[in-house]
Scaffold this motif. Structure first.
Motif, PDB file in Angstrom:
ATOM      1  N   HIS A 140      -8.415 -72.276  40.733  1.00  0.00           N
ATOM      2  CA  HIS A 140      -9.846 -72.135  40.478  1.00  0.00           C
ATOM      3  C   HIS A 140     -10.520 -71.452  41.647  1.00  0.00           C
ATOM      4  CE1 HIS A 140      -8.589 -75.471  38.047  1.00  0.00           C
ATOM      5  NE2 HIS A 140      -8.403 -76.200  39.111  1.00  0.00           N
ATOM      6  N   GLY A 141     -11.433 -70.597  41.391  1.00  0.00           N
ATOM      7  CA  GLY A 141     -12.370 -70.103  42.390  1.00  0.00           C
ATOM      8  C   GLY A 141     -11.778 -69.352  43.551  1.00  0.00           C
TER       9      GLY A 141
ATOM     10  N   LEU B 132       0.472 -74.079  44.968  1.00  0.00           N
ATOM     11  CA  LEU B 132       0.312 -74.555  46.344  1.00  0.00           C
ATOM     12  C   LEU B 132      -1.017 -74.153  46.978  1.00  0.00           C
ATOM     13  CD1 LEU B 132       3.894 -74.014  47.835  1.00  0.00           C
ATOM     14  CD2 LEU B 132       2.827 -76.153  47.140  1.00  0.00           C
ATOM     15  N   ALA B 133      -1.645 -73.122  46.436  1.00  0.00           N
ATOM     16  CA  ALA B 133      -2.939 -72.693  46.985  1.00  0.00           C
ATOM     17  C   ALA B 133      -3.989 -73.709  46.570  1.00  0.00           C
ATOM     18  CB  ALA B 133      -3.302 -71.312  46.462  1.00  0.00           C
ATOM     19  N   VAL B 134      -4.574 -74.377  47.539  1.00  0.00           N
ATOM     20  CA  VAL B 134      -5.591 -75.375  47.214  1.00  0.00           C
ATOM     21  C   VAL B 134      -6.923 -74.670  47.026  1.00  0.00           C
ATOM     22  CG1 VAL B 134      -6.813 -77.433  47.995  1.00  0.00           C
ATOM     23  CG2 VAL B 134      -4.383 -77.146  48.536  1.00  0.00           C
ATOM     24  N   ALA B 135      -7.457 -74.754  45.821  1.00  0.00           N
ATOM     25  CA  ALA B 135      -8.751 -74.118  45.566  1.00  0.00           C
ATOM     26  C   ALA B 135      -9.695 -75.156  44.994  1.00  0.00           C
ATOM     27  CB  ALA B 135      -8.574 -72.951  44.593  1.00  0.00           C
ATOM     28  N   VAL B 136     -10.886 -75.244  45.559  1.00  0.00           N
ATOM     29  CA  VAL B 136     -11.884 -76.158  45.018  1.00  0.00           C
ATOM     30  C   VAL B 136     -13.022 -75.327  44.427  1.00  0.00           C
ATOM     31  CG1 VAL B 136     -11.298 -78.019  46.609  1.00  0.00           C
ATOM     32  CG2 VAL B 136     -13.103 -76.414  47.222  1.00  0.00           C
TER      33      VAL B 136
ATOM     34  N   ALA C 124      -3.278 -86.613  41.555  1.00  0.00           N
ATOM     35  CA  ALA C 124      -4.464 -85.951  40.992  1.00  0.00           C
ATOM     36  C   ALA C 124      -5.590 -86.038  42.001  1.00  0.00           C
ATOM     37  CB  ALA C 124      -4.880 -86.643  39.698  1.00  0.00           C
ATOM     38  N   TYR C 125      -6.302 -84.950  42.184  1.00  0.00           N
ATOM     39  CA  TYR C 125      -7.426 -84.951  43.120  1.00  0.00           C
ATOM     40  C   TYR C 125      -8.592 -84.204  42.478  1.00  0.00           C
ATOM     41  CZ  TYR C 125      -5.104 -80.498  43.915  1.00  0.00           C
ATOM     42  OH  TYR C 125      -4.478 -79.280  43.713  1.00  0.00           O
ATOM     43  N   THR C 126      -9.801 -84.583  42.835  1.00  0.00           N
ATOM     44  CA  THR C 126     -10.973 -83.890  42.313  1.00  0.00           C
ATOM     45  C   THR C 126     -11.039 -82.505  42.942  1.00  0.00           C
ATOM     46  OG1 THR C 126     -12.097 -85.997  42.229  1.00  0.00           O
ATOM     47  CG2 THR C 126     -13.467 -84.038  41.983  1.00  0.00           C
ATOM     48  N   SER C 127     -11.100 -81.457  42.123  1.00  0.00           N
ATOM     49  CA  SER C 127     -11.180 -80.109  42.703  1.00  0.00           C
ATOM     50  C   SER C 127     -12.529 -79.457  42.404  1.00  0.00           C
ATOM     51  CB  SER C 127     -10.021 -79.242  42.231  1.00  0.00           C
ATOM     52  OG  SER C 127      -9.965 -79.198  40.847  1.00  0.00           O
ATOM     53  N   GLY C 128     -13.465 -80.207  41.831  1.00  0.00           N
ATOM     54  CA  GLY C 128     -14.806 -79.694  41.599  1.00  0.00           C
ATOM     55  C   GLY C 128     -15.391 -80.363  40.381  1.00  0.00           C
ATOM     56  N   PRO C 129     -16.663 -80.194  40.102  1.00  0.00           N
ATOM     57  CA  PRO C 129     -17.661 -79.673  41.032  1.00  0.00           C
ATOM     58  C   PRO C 129     -18.010 -80.719  42.092  1.00  0.00           C
ATOM     59  CG  PRO C 129     -18.683 -80.252  38.925  1.00  0.00           C
ATOM     60  CD  PRO C 129     -17.216 -80.521  38.784  1.00  0.00           C
TER      61      PRO C 129
END
Lengths: 235, 353
Positions: B352-353, B325-329, B77-82
Motif C-alpha cells: 500500500h502507498g 517485505l516492504a513495510v508500507a503504511v 497481523a498489524y494495522t497498516s492504516g488508516p
C-alpha cells in the motif's frame, strides 16, 4: 566472530551490514522517507547474497539515534521484531559515534566532533576520541542551537564531521580556521559500526530488546498545552 | 491458525492472540490517555514514542497469558492504516520483521475493517449481510457488509466525525480530556429538551452526516448562557444532554434509513462512540421498531484494540493474503479499496502507498 546484523536508518540513508567471521558485508541505499519499505528487504537481500540463513544470526544491532525520529523508530522496531522472532539479543549504538568511527577509519583523525542536522533550526553534536581502534565518547550528546554548537566547536581540537555542518550558523570562518578538517558529507553507515558492534558483543553489551531505547535528545514537542490554548470559558 | 495482532494506529497500543479454532486467547490494551491529557488531544510524536516503549512488553504479557511462545504463532497481523503514520510504522515494522524472523506470513490490516468485524469476536456474532455504523473520533460511516472485504459505503460524515464533535464540544465546555466520555457522563444529569439543537441533514434524503454545524450551535449556546466567562453546572449539563441527544438522534435516524433502504435487518455498532450508552439504547429501539437486531462488540473492543486486528488479519491470512517485505503504511485508505476475501484464493503480494 559471531554472525551479527547491523541496521541504521537514522539519516536519509538506509544501511544494513552483516558481520560474518572476520568479514563485514554492507548494503546501503539513499532512501529518504522510504526506510520502512527498504530496511527489511535489504536485510533479507544481504543475508541471501552471502548465503547466510536468518537462523544463523546471533545478534542484531541498530542505530539508536540521535537522528531522524521516524528512522530510528523504524530501526528499533525492526530490530525488536528480529530479536523476538529469532530469540537473539540486541545492541543500540549511537549514530554520532558511527560517524566518528567512520572518519577515524578513513583518515588519521583521532579526535572528531560529530554534528548532525536535527531540523527545526537545531543540530545534534557530540565529541569522540580514538582509543584502541574505537571512537569513544568524550562528551555528552547534545541537541541545541547552531550558536551553542559553534561555541563547543571553537573549544574543540580535532576534525568536525557530519551533515549538521551545512546548517546555517554552525561553522563560521573562525571555526573553519580552528578545525583540523571539516567534513560535511559523512553519514552513519552500518558497515562502519562493525568495530563498535563487535566490541559490544565481546564485552557482553548485547541484551534483551527492552534494554535499548531510541535516543531522541529532543524531548519537547511543538504542541501547545491545554492551558496555553484559547478557551471559550474562564479556566 | 494462531495469529498475533498489533494495533498502533493512534493512542492505544493493542496486542492480541487469536486462534481460528479456539477464538481469542489473550489480549492487552495500553491507553495513552494520560500522556496526551495535558495537550487536550493526541500528539503524534509522543504517541509514536510510547508505542515503541509498550509494544514489546505487551507482546510478552499476551503470550505469557496464553501460555505460548512466538514459536507457536502461525501468522502476524498489524494495522497498516488508516492512522498516524509514525504510530502505524512502529507496529507494522515490528510485526512484519517478527513474521520474517519466524518464517510465517503476515498481513497489514485496515483499521476500520478491524472495527467492522469486531462484533464477530462475540458469542452472538451477526450473519452477513449487515449494516455497520462505524463511529469514532476519526470516522462516521454507514457501511453495508455482505462479507469480509465486501463493503459498500452508504454514507459518511462530510466534515467532523461524531467522536470528534463530542471531543470538541467537551473542550469548549472545559471538560477534562478525553472529552467524549466526560460529556456523556455530564449529560446524564442534564435536560435534553432545554435547547433545540438541529439534527443535521436528516431533513433531506441520503445517508451522509455533518456535525460541524452542531459544534457551532454548542459554541453559541455556551456564549449565550455564560456569565462573565463562567458556565453554571446545570447549564453545562443541559448543553451536554442536548448535544448528545442531537448526535444520537441523527445517528439513529440514518441507521433506520439505511436499514429501510437496504432491507437489511441486522445492525452493528463499532468504534469508540459505540461505547456510548445512550446511543446503544436508542439504536436498540430503532432496530426493534424495524424488527431487526443490533450487535455490539464488548465496550473494550469498541475502542482501538489488538483483538480486532488479530481477527481481521486471521480472516485474510486464511484466505491467502500475505504482505511482502516492504513495510508500507497508508495514513488515508478508503475501505472500499479492500479485496473481498473469497477472491484471495492464493498468496499474493500486497503493498500500500
Amino acid at each position: 566472530m559471531a554472525t551479527l546484523l547491523i541496521l541504521d536508518a537514522s539519516s536519509t540513508y538506509c544501511s544494513v551490514a552483516l558481520i560474518r567471521g572476520d568479514q563485514t558485508f554492507e548494503l546501503t541505499e539513499l532512501q529518504p522517507r522510504r526506510h520502512a519499505q527498504r530496511l527489511l528487504p535489504m536485510v533479507d537481500e544481504l543475508l541471501a547474497a552471502n548465503g547466510v540463513a536468518r537462523q544463523e544470526v546471533e545478534g542484531v544491532a541498530f542505530g539508536r539515534g540521535p537522528g531522524s525520529f521516524t528512522g530510528i523508530r523504524i530501526a528499533i522496531s525492526v530490530a525488536q521484531g528480529i530479536s523476538l522472532g529469532l530469540d537473539i539479543p540486541v545492541y543500540g549504538f549511537s549514530s554520532l559515534r558511527v560517524v566518528a568511527q567512520q572518519v577515524m577509519m578513513s583518515s588519521s583523525a583521532t579526535r572528531v566532533m560529530v554534528v548532525m542536522d536535527a531540523h527545526m533550526g537545531e543540530v545534534f553534536w557530540g565529541a569522540f576520541e580514538l582509543r584502541d581502534g574505537l571512537a569513544m565518547a568524550i562528551s555528552a550528546e547534545q541537541v541545541g542551537s547552531p550558536a551553542r554548537c559553534a561555541a563547543d566547536l571553537l573549544a574543540f581540537d580535532g576534525v568536525i564531521a557530519g551533515n549538521g555542518i551545512k546548517v546555517a550558523g554552525v561553522v563560521d570562518d573562525q571555526v573553519r580556521v580552528h578545525a583540523e578538517a571539516v567534513l560535511d558529507d559523512v553519514e552513519p553507515l552500518a558497515g562502519f559500526a562493525a568495530p563498535l558492534v563487535c566490541s559490544a558483543w565481546m564485552l557482553g553489551k548485547f541484551a534483551g530488546a527492552d534494554q535499548y531505547a531510541p535516543v531522541y535528545l529532543r524531548d519537547s514537542v511543538a504542541w501547545k498545552k491545554l492551558d496555553e490554548q484559547p478557551s471559550l470559558l474562564k479556566r | 491458525m494462531r495469529v498475533l495482532g498489533l494495533e498502533t494506529s493512534c493512542d492505544e497500543t493493542g496486542i492480541a492472540l487469536y486462534d481460528t479454532e479456539r477464538g481469542l486467547l489473550a489480549h492487552r490494551i495500553y491507553s495513552q490517555i494520560a500522556l496526551h491529557a495535558e495537550y487536550g488531544g493526541v500528539v503524534p510524536e509522543l504517541a509514536s514514542r510510547d508505542h515503541v516503549r509498550k509494544a514489546l512488553p505487551l507482546i510478552h504479557e499476551t503470550l505469557n497469558e496464553a501460555g505460548l511462545t512466538v514459536k507457536d504463532l502461525d501468522g502476524i497481523a498489524y494495522t497498516s492504516g488508516p492512522g498516524l503514520v509514525g504510530a502505524l510504522l512502529v507496529g507494522a515494522c515490528l510485526g512484519r520483521s517478527l513474521a520474517w524472523a519466524l518464517g510465517v506470513p503476515s498481513v497489514g490490516v485496515h483499521h476500520m475493517e478491524g472495527h467492522l468485524l469486531a462484533p464477530m469476536l462475540e458469542d452472538t456474532a451477526p450473519d452477513f449481510p449487515f449494516i455497520a455504523l462505524l463511529v469514532s473520533g476519526g470516522h462516521t460511516q454507514l457501511v453495508r457488509v455482505d462479507g469480509i472485504g465486501r463493503y459498500e459505503l452508504l454514507g459518511e460524515s462530510l466534515d467532523d466525525a461524531a467522536g470528534e464533535a463530542f471531543d470538541k464540544a467537551a473542550k469548549m465546555m472545559g471538560l477534562p480530556y478525553p472529552g467524549g466520555p466526560a460529556l456523556s457522563k455530564l449529560a446524564d444529569s442534564g435536560d435534553a429538551t432545554r435547547f433545540r439543537f438541529p439534527r443535521p441533514m436528516t431533513d433531506r434524503p441520503g445517508l451522509d452526516f455533518s456535525f460541524s454545524g452542531l459544534k457551532t450551535q454548542v459554541r453559541t449556546t455556551i456564549l449565550d448562557c455564560a456569565v462573565e466567562g463562567v458556565l453554571a453546572d446545570q447549564d453545562k449539563a443541559d448543553i451536554a444532554a442536548c448535544f448528545q441527544a442531537a448526535v444520537v438522534d441523527t445517528l439513529a435516524i440514518k441507521c433506520k434509513r439505511a436499514m429501510q433502504q437496504t432491507g437489511v435487518k441486522r445492525l452493528i455498532i463499532a468504534g469508540g462512540v459505540g461505547a456510548n450508552r445512550r446511543l446503544r439504547e436508542q439504536l436498540q429501539q430503532t432496530a426493534e421498531s424495524l424488527k431487526g437486531q443490533v450487535f455490539y462488540p464488548r465496550p473494550q473492543f469498541c475502542t482501538d484494540n489488538g483483538a480486532m486486528i488479530a481477527f481481521a488479519g486471521a480472516c485474510r491470512l486464511l484466505a491467502g493474503s500475505a504482505a511482502d517485505l516492504a513495510v508500507a503504511v497508508v495514513p488515508r485508505w478508503p475501505m472500499t479499496e479492500l479485496a473481498p476475501v473469497d477472491t484471495l484464493a492464493r498468496p499474493q503480494g500486497q503493498q500500500h502507498g
